[in-house]
Write a protein that holds these residues in place. Sequence first.
Motif, PDB file in Angstrom:
ATOM      1  N   LYS A   1       2.004 -11.688  -9.094  1.00  0.00           N
ATOM      2  CA  LYS A   1       2.702 -10.030  -9.492  1.00  0.00           C
ATOM      3  C   LYS A   1       1.861 -10.068  -8.435  1.00  0.00           C
ATOM      4  O   LYS A   1       1.395 -10.070  -7.553  1.00  0.00           O
ATOM      5  N   SER A   2       2.811  -8.375  -8.393  1.00  0.00           N
ATOM      6  CA  SER A   2       2.825  -7.417  -7.286  1.00  0.00           C
ATOM      7  C   SER A   2       2.934  -6.487  -7.444  1.00  0.00           C
ATOM      8  O   SER A   2       2.627  -5.630  -8.447  1.00  0.00           O
ATOM      9  N   TYR A   3       1.708  -5.555  -7.252  1.00  0.00           N
ATOM     10  CA  TYR A   3       0.968  -4.375  -6.557  1.00  0.00           C
ATOM     11  C   TYR A   3       1.493  -3.065  -5.928  1.00  0.00           C
ATOM     12  O   TYR A   3       1.631  -3.838  -5.007  1.00  0.00           O
ATOM     13  N   SER A   4       2.517  -1.956  -6.588  1.00  0.00           N
ATOM     14  CA  SER A   4       2.370  -0.758  -5.625  1.00  0.00           C
ATOM     15  C   SER A   4       1.614   0.270  -5.763  1.00  0.00           C
ATOM     16  O   SER A   4       1.698   0.531  -6.860  1.00  0.00           O
ATOM     17  N   LEU A   5       1.355   0.217  -4.352  1.00  0.00           N
ATOM     18  CA  LEU A   5      -0.235   1.426  -5.074  1.00  0.00           C
ATOM     19  C   LEU A   5       0.567   2.667  -4.075  1.00  0.00           C
ATOM     20  O   LEU A   5       0.386   4.041  -4.445  1.00  0.00           O
ATOM     21  N   ALA A   6       1.479   2.870  -3.513  1.00  0.00           N
ATOM     22  CA  ALA A   6       2.719   4.185  -3.129  1.00  0.00           C
ATOM     23  C   ALA A   6       1.986   4.744  -3.007  1.00  0.00           C
ATOM     24  O   ALA A   6       2.137   6.066  -2.963  1.00  0.00           O
ATOM     25  N   TYR A   7       0.851   4.649  -1.567  1.00  0.00           N
ATOM     26  CA  TYR A   7       0.737   5.906  -0.757  1.00  0.00           C
ATOM     27  C   TYR A   7       2.122   6.586   0.146  1.00  0.00           C
ATOM     28  O   TYR A   7       3.197   6.511   0.345  1.00  0.00           O
ATOM     29  N   ARG A   8       1.760   7.750   0.812  1.00  0.00           N
ATOM     30  CA  ARG A   8       2.578   8.357   1.384  1.00  0.00           C
ATOM     31  C   ARG A   8       3.426   6.890   2.680  1.00  0.00           C
ATOM     32  O   ARG A   8       2.501   7.487   3.707  1.00  0.00           O
ATOM     33  N   ASN A   9       4.567   6.760   2.701  1.00  0.00           N
ATOM     34  CA  ASN A   9       4.099   5.964   4.092  1.00  0.00           C
ATOM     35  C   ASN A   9       4.456   6.428   5.659  1.00  0.00           C
ATOM     36  O   ASN A   9       5.272   8.392   5.680  1.00  0.00           O
ATOM     37  N   HIS A  10       3.984   6.277   6.492  1.00  0.00           N
ATOM     38  CA  HIS A  10       3.863   6.939   7.449  1.00  0.00           C
ATOM     39  C   HIS A  10       2.490   8.567   7.471  1.00  0.00           C
ATOM     40  O   HIS A  10       2.910   9.122   8.728  1.00  0.00           O
TER      41      HIS A  10
ATOM     42  N   GLU B   1      15.907   6.722  -2.650  1.00  0.00           N
ATOM     43  CA  GLU B   1      16.483   5.367  -2.407  1.00  0.00           C
ATOM     44  C   GLU B   1      15.838   4.841  -1.909  1.00  0.00           C
ATOM     45  O   GLU B   1      15.917   3.688  -1.964  1.00  0.00           O
ATOM     46  N   GLY B   2      15.491   4.698  -1.089  1.00  0.00           N
ATOM     47  CA  GLY B   2      13.843   3.902   0.033  1.00  0.00           C
ATOM     48  C   GLY B   2      12.896   3.423  -0.730  1.00  0.00           C
ATOM     49  O   GLY B   2      13.053   2.522  -0.654  1.00  0.00           O
ATOM     50  N   VAL B   3      12.626   4.170  -1.623  1.00  0.00           N
ATOM     51  CA  VAL B   3      11.606   4.089  -2.187  1.00  0.00           C
ATOM     52  C   VAL B   3      11.899   2.669  -3.370  1.00  0.00           C
ATOM     53  O   VAL B   3      11.038   1.874  -3.923  1.00  0.00           O
TER      54      VAL B   3
ATOM     55  N   VAL C   1       0.994  -1.456  -0.262  1.00  0.00           N
ATOM     56  CA  VAL C   1       0.258  -0.206  -0.075  1.00  0.00           C
ATOM     57  C   VAL C   1       0.854   1.220   0.040  1.00  0.00           C
ATOM     58  O   VAL C   1       0.319   2.158  -0.686  1.00  0.00           O
ATOM     59  N   THR C   2       1.866   1.030   0.219  1.00  0.00           N
ATOM     60  CA  THR C   2       2.803   2.870   1.177  1.00  0.00           C
ATOM     61  C   THR C   2       4.044   2.797  -0.327  1.00  0.00           C
ATOM     62  O   THR C   2       3.810   1.338  -0.426  1.00  0.00           O
ATOM     63  N   ASN C   3       4.561   3.292   0.164  1.00  0.00           N
ATOM     64  CA  ASN C   3       6.665   3.284  -0.693  1.00  0.00           C
ATOM     65  C   ASN C   3       7.146   2.996  -0.231  1.00  0.00           C
ATOM     66  O   ASN C   3       8.601   3.067  -0.539  1.00  0.00           O
ATOM     67  N   ASP C   4       6.943   2.326   1.882  1.00  0.00           N
ATOM     68  CA  ASP C   4       7.842   2.597   2.301  1.00  0.00           C
ATOM     69  C   ASP C   4       9.189   4.146   2.139  1.00  0.00           C
ATOM     70  O   ASP C   4      10.473   3.784   2.662  1.00  0.00           O
ATOM     71  N   GLU C   5       8.776   5.217   1.462  1.00  0.00           N
ATOM     72  CA  GLU C   5      10.240   5.997   1.654  1.00  0.00           C
ATOM     73  C   GLU C   5      10.899   6.377   2.803  1.00  0.00           C
ATOM     74  O   GLU C   5      11.815   6.678   3.595  1.00  0.00           O
ATOM     75  N   MET C   6       9.771   5.860   3.819  1.00  0.00           N
ATOM     76  CA  MET C   6      10.646   6.838   5.438  1.00  0.00           C
ATOM     77  C   MET C   6      11.908   5.075   5.825  1.00  0.00           C
ATOM     78  O   MET C   6      12.072   5.305   7.041  1.00  0.00           O
TER      79      MET C   6
END
Length: 342
Positions: free
Chosen positions: A133-142, A113-115, A100-105
């Motif tokens: 298959k994998s999906y990433s919805l890329a919502y903001r982490n935290h 780079e974390g993303v 669900v998130t982009n794991d940027e933190m």
Amino acid sequence: MKRRDVIRRTLLGAAISGLDLAAHGQAANKDTTIDPAVNGKEAKWTCKGEMVVEGQQPGKPHAGKVLAAIQPHADDVPLFAGGLVGKLIREGYTGYLIRVTNDEMTGSGTRGEGVLHNEQDNDAVAKALGLKKSYSLAYRNHRMDEMSPQDLRGNLILLFRLLKVDTVVSYDHWGLYEENPDHYVTAAAVESAAWMAGMAKDYPEQLETGLKPHSVMEKYYYARGPQIANRVVDISADVDVKVASIQAIGTQGPGGNNGARLRQRLAEKKLRLPILGDDDETANSRYIEHFVLDQDSMHTRGVMSDRELGAAYGFAWAERFRYIGPNRSRLDEYIAKNAVKV
């Protein structure tokens, strides 16, 4: 004593009992064998009090069914449900991973780079678990508690309808002491999307594309802390799959090369741990098995490790969940039992 006080104390006692069972893995004395039908085949499970113990099933009893493993971050499913997902895929499910998130933190270096690195890890997790298959919805982490819940719910409903998902594995919306907003926001969205996906009047614009309403019928909810769990799953035959999925999360969590680094640090001090073996690959997998799954390092909230939970129920390894299955009315049960052909 007033009637309402009796009811209140009864409910409180039941809640405490359920939490104790989930947190400490203590099984009731009386065992009852149940035989749920899975695609027409019988699968023997055991009920210990109110806890159902789900064992291994031979063959492919779930062939034709679709699983969605949903995680806010790249490490959630591997740590808390990697064994279950591996088991269900081995038993015939086709599976998909939804992050669900982009794991940027998380991870070293910049957020960007974390993303990137977490996206690569997420794809590796899907491969390790045998998912299609994998999906990433890329919502903001935290920061998911500031986003539109309807936006996330709509995206999940779209995927549930598109993939025709029968079963979800996700965080428990009702898990206790969860401080991460990404976890409880995701859990709430999954819970509501699972049944709304089957409603013809919700998100009708999706139906205009040719998609059909499709309800999710089974849910396995995991949690980091105390949980009113009702199912323990034997993952003994699939622990290697769980270890491989944890190994894939090198950017965050206990995966990556932690075992090899520990082996190197000890070697510099003229020390050696025999359980780490003689090469880096063995060291990494043994580190996860002995210091992540076995030594409670990922269960930071007093919940039993996978090995301890398994031992409490007679297995080598186990995971625990809040399971919600298909509702079957008394009318349906009566018809199944008593209807005759004419």
